[in-house]
Scaffold this motif. Sequence first.
Motif, PDB file in Angstrom:
ATOM      1  N   GLY A 179       0.947  -1.232   0.003  1.00  0.00           N
ATOM      2  CA  GLY A 179      -0.128  -0.026   0.064  1.00  0.00           C
ATOM      3  C   GLY A 179       0.712   1.151  -0.120  1.00  0.00           C
ATOM      4  N   VAL A 180       2.029   1.154   0.715  1.00  0.00           N
ATOM      5  CA  VAL A 180       2.588   2.646   0.615  1.00  0.00           C
ATOM      6  C   VAL A 180       3.548   2.742  -0.499  1.00  0.00           C
ATOM      7  CG1 VAL A 180       5.050   3.162   1.764  1.00  0.00           C
ATOM      8  CG2 VAL A 180       3.259   2.190   3.322  1.00  0.00           C
ATOM      9  N   LEU A 181       3.866   1.555  -1.297  1.00  0.00           N
ATOM     10  CA  LEU A 181       4.362   1.663  -2.595  1.00  0.00           C
ATOM     11  C   LEU A 181       3.477   2.520  -3.348  1.00  0.00           C
ATOM     12  CD1 LEU A 181       6.406  -1.463  -2.840  1.00  0.00           C
ATOM     13  CD2 LEU A 181       7.409   0.594  -2.788  1.00  0.00           C
ATOM     14  N   ILE A 182       2.212   1.850  -3.554  1.00  0.00           N
ATOM     15  CA  ILE A 182       1.099   2.236  -4.327  1.00  0.00           C
ATOM     16  C   ILE A 182       0.715   3.824  -3.893  1.00  0.00           C
ATOM     17  CG2 ILE A 182      -1.409   2.299  -4.955  1.00  0.00           C
ATOM     18  CD1 ILE A 182      -1.256  -0.790  -4.360  1.00  0.00           C
ATOM     19  N   LEU A 183       0.775   4.199  -2.687  1.00  0.00           N
ATOM     20  CA  LEU A 183       0.938   5.717  -2.432  1.00  0.00           C
ATOM     21  C   LEU A 183       1.875   6.396  -2.935  1.00  0.00           C
ATOM     22  CD1 LEU A 183      -1.040   7.563  -0.997  1.00  0.00           C
ATOM     23  CD2 LEU A 183       0.187   6.932   1.101  1.00  0.00           C
ATOM     24  N   LEU A 184       3.196   5.784  -2.863  1.00  0.00           N
ATOM     25  CA  LEU A 184       4.149   6.624  -3.181  1.00  0.00           C
ATOM     26  C   LEU A 184       4.155   6.906  -4.637  1.00  0.00           C
ATOM     27  CD1 LEU A 184       7.167   4.909  -1.297  1.00  0.00           C
ATOM     28  CD2 LEU A 184       6.359   7.331  -1.108  1.00  0.00           C
ATOM     29  N   THR A 185       3.632   5.869  -5.671  1.00  0.00           N
ATOM     30  CA  THR A 185       3.451   6.084  -6.900  1.00  0.00           C
ATOM     31  C   THR A 185       2.528   7.240  -7.301  1.00  0.00           C
ATOM     32  OG1 THR A 185       3.492   3.716  -7.285  1.00  0.00           O
ATOM     33  CG2 THR A 185       2.789   5.126  -9.134  1.00  0.00           C
ATOM     34  N   ALA A 186       1.574   7.572  -6.379  1.00  0.00           N
ATOM     35  CA  ALA A 186       0.589   8.461  -6.708  1.00  0.00           C
ATOM     36  C   ALA A 186       1.514   9.905  -6.315  1.00  0.00           C
ATOM     37  CB  ALA A 186      -0.558   8.465  -5.788  1.00  0.00           C
ATOM     38  N   LEU A 187       2.445   9.801  -5.404  1.00  0.00           N
ATOM     39  CA  LEU A 187       3.234  10.856  -4.989  1.00  0.00           C
ATOM     40  C   LEU A 187       4.647  11.452  -5.963  1.00  0.00           C
ATOM     41  CD1 LEU A 187       3.015  10.657  -1.183  1.00  0.00           C
ATOM     42  CD2 LEU A 187       1.303  12.008  -2.491  1.00  0.00           C
ATOM     43  N   VAL A 188       5.028  10.179  -6.433  1.00  0.00           N
ATOM     44  CA  VAL A 188       6.262  10.399  -7.309  1.00  0.00           C
ATOM     45  C   VAL A 188       5.869   9.895  -8.547  1.00  0.00           C
ATOM     46  CG1 VAL A 188       8.663   9.689  -7.692  1.00  0.00           C
ATOM     47  CG2 VAL A 188       7.485   9.884  -5.112  1.00  0.00           C
ATOM     48  N   PRO A 189       5.443  10.907  -9.566  1.00  0.00           N
ATOM     49  CA  PRO A 189       5.347  10.359 -10.945  1.00  0.00           C
ATOM     50  C   PRO A 189       6.175   9.453 -11.615  1.00  0.00           C
ATOM     51  CG  PRO A 189       4.667  12.596 -10.537  1.00  0.00           C
ATOM     52  CD  PRO A 189       5.531  12.111  -9.551  1.00  0.00           C
ATOM     53  N   ARG A 190       7.566   9.470 -11.390  1.00  0.00           N
ATOM     54  CA  ARG A 190       8.450   8.793 -11.951  1.00  0.00           C
ATOM     55  C   ARG A 190       8.281   7.397 -11.718  1.00  0.00           C
ATOM     56  NH1 ARG A 190      11.309   7.817 -16.439  1.00  0.00           N
ATOM     57  NH2 ARG A 190      13.204   6.822 -15.953  1.00  0.00           N
ATOM     58  N   LEU A 191       7.596   6.935 -10.466  1.00  0.00           N
ATOM     59  CA  LEU A 191       7.485   5.442 -10.053  1.00  0.00           C
ATOM     60  C   LEU A 191       6.420   5.281 -11.227  1.00  0.00           C
ATOM     61  CD1 LEU A 191       7.512   5.260  -6.414  1.00  0.00           C
ATOM     62  CD2 LEU A 191       9.227   4.425  -7.876  1.00  0.00           C
ATOM     63  N   GLY A 192       5.464   5.829 -11.569  1.00  0.00           N
ATOM     64  CA  GLY A 192       4.290   5.382 -12.512  1.00  0.00           C
ATOM     65  C   GLY A 192       4.887   5.139 -13.860  1.00  0.00           C
ATOM     66  N   ASP A 193       5.924   6.083 -14.223  1.00  0.00           N
ATOM     67  CA  ASP A 193       6.632   5.874 -15.533  1.00  0.00           C
ATOM     68  C   ASP A 193       7.373   4.535 -15.771  1.00  0.00           C
ATOM     69  OD1 ASP A 193       5.359   8.442 -16.237  1.00  0.00           O
ATOM     70  OD2 ASP A 193       7.577   9.541 -15.774  1.00  0.00           O
ATOM     71  N   LEU A 194       7.828   4.228 -14.601  1.00  0.00           N
ATOM     72  CA  LEU A 194       8.665   3.021 -14.546  1.00  0.00           C
ATOM     73  C   LEU A 194       7.647   1.935 -14.594  1.00  0.00           C
ATOM     74  CD1 LEU A 194      11.245   3.871 -11.615  1.00  0.00           C
ATOM     75  CD2 LEU A 194      11.678   3.739 -14.264  1.00  0.00           C
ATOM     76  N   VAL A 195       6.694   1.730 -13.952  1.00  0.00           N
ATOM     77  CA  VAL A 195       5.691   0.838 -14.187  1.00  0.00           C
ATOM     78  C   VAL A 195       5.121   0.815 -15.449  1.00  0.00           C
ATOM     79  CG1 VAL A 195       3.603  -0.095 -13.233  1.00  0.00           C
ATOM     80  CG2 VAL A 195       5.016   0.737 -11.709  1.00  0.00           C
ATOM     81  N   ALA A 196       4.588   1.945 -15.949  1.00  0.00           N
ATOM     82  CA  ALA A 196       4.137   1.898 -17.441  1.00  0.00           C
ATOM     83  C   ALA A 196       5.258   1.343 -18.388  1.00  0.00           C
ATOM     84  CB  ALA A 196       4.066   3.253 -17.672  1.00  0.00           C
ATOM     85  N   ALA A 197       6.462   1.369 -18.315  1.00  0.00           N
ATOM     86  CA  ALA A 197       7.483   1.313 -19.088  1.00  0.00           C
ATOM     87  C   ALA A 197       7.726  -0.770 -19.165  1.00  0.00           C
ATOM     88  CB  ALA A 197       8.766   1.658 -18.856  1.00  0.00           C
ATOM     89  N   ILE A 198       7.011  -1.120 -18.213  1.00  0.00           N
ATOM     90  CA  ILE A 198       7.138  -2.793 -18.175  1.00  0.00           C
ATOM     91  C   ILE A 198       6.619  -3.318 -19.576  1.00  0.00           C
ATOM     92  CG2 ILE A 198       6.314  -4.822 -17.142  1.00  0.00           C
ATOM     93  CD1 ILE A 198       6.452  -3.459 -14.680  1.00  0.00           C
TER      94      ILE A 198
END
Length: 297
Positions: free
Chosen positions: A101-120
């Motif tokens: 849950g913390v990682l998902i929340l961090l993804t909302a707060l740090v856009p770069r994490l979302g970019d990395l996931v989308a790059a999979i």
Amino acid sequence: MSQDSTHGPVMAGVVTALVGFSSSFVVVLAGLVAVGATPDQAASGLATLLVTQSLGMLWLSLRHRIPVTLAWSTPGAALLATSTGVTGGWSAAVGAFVATGVLILLTALVPRLGDLVAAIPHSLARAMLAGVLLPLCLAPVTALVDSPAAVAPLVVTWLVLLRLAPRWAVPGALLVALGTVLATARIDAADLAPHLAWTTPTWSLSALVGIALPLYVVTMASQNVPGVAVMSGFGYRVPWRESLAVTGIGTVVGAPTGGHAINLAAISAALSAGPTAGPDPRSEEHTSELQSPMYLV
């Protein structure tokens, strides 16, 4: 509003709820038990997931006036179901759920994490999901061989409804299954009352690496990203970062009572957002704005 204009949305909501629950709740229970939950703790986790995703849907849909659908992480539950245990037991698994849950929340707060996931690569994500789900897909076949009298009515019901009324195939099989259980098992009515079982989280490196990280990746890659894509296909602009924040907080809050992860729905999202649920007068202008499922990251 006329009766005709409300019938579609109401039926879409009922079907979404039934299909969303009945299609995978067994996977959730199996996954929680596999990582150390007792039957009571697994039932608590299932109830928690239902409550947290429902509250999240109410918030997002009322706030943004679009049919945002949340769900538990079915791929995540399937991943847990293939586990051979967790170092530290059930409390360590709960700690891993909190970390997810913390990682998902961090993804909302740090856009770069979302970019990395989308790059999979999508092919890699689908292959990972297929490897997790294959043993579960074969389970009905082996069960039919082991217990034909109990399993055959479910399979026949599912096949018949799949032909005549596809959207009711899974709920119909669920009703037959419940009838079979009630007819053949002795169940105390008091045992059917829902209750929540608290577990204080603990943390271990093996649980964080072996559960939290894979659960986060499979939830993001196989649920959240496709969920946004499905909604955008129907012309709805999902509040990406807010949705991640809501599901991340819901996962953290629900973890101590057994909830492993909630997320944007993917397949069931089409049931509540599709044409049968009613037209959205803003859908055309929304569709023209949508270029990528990650446009809000």
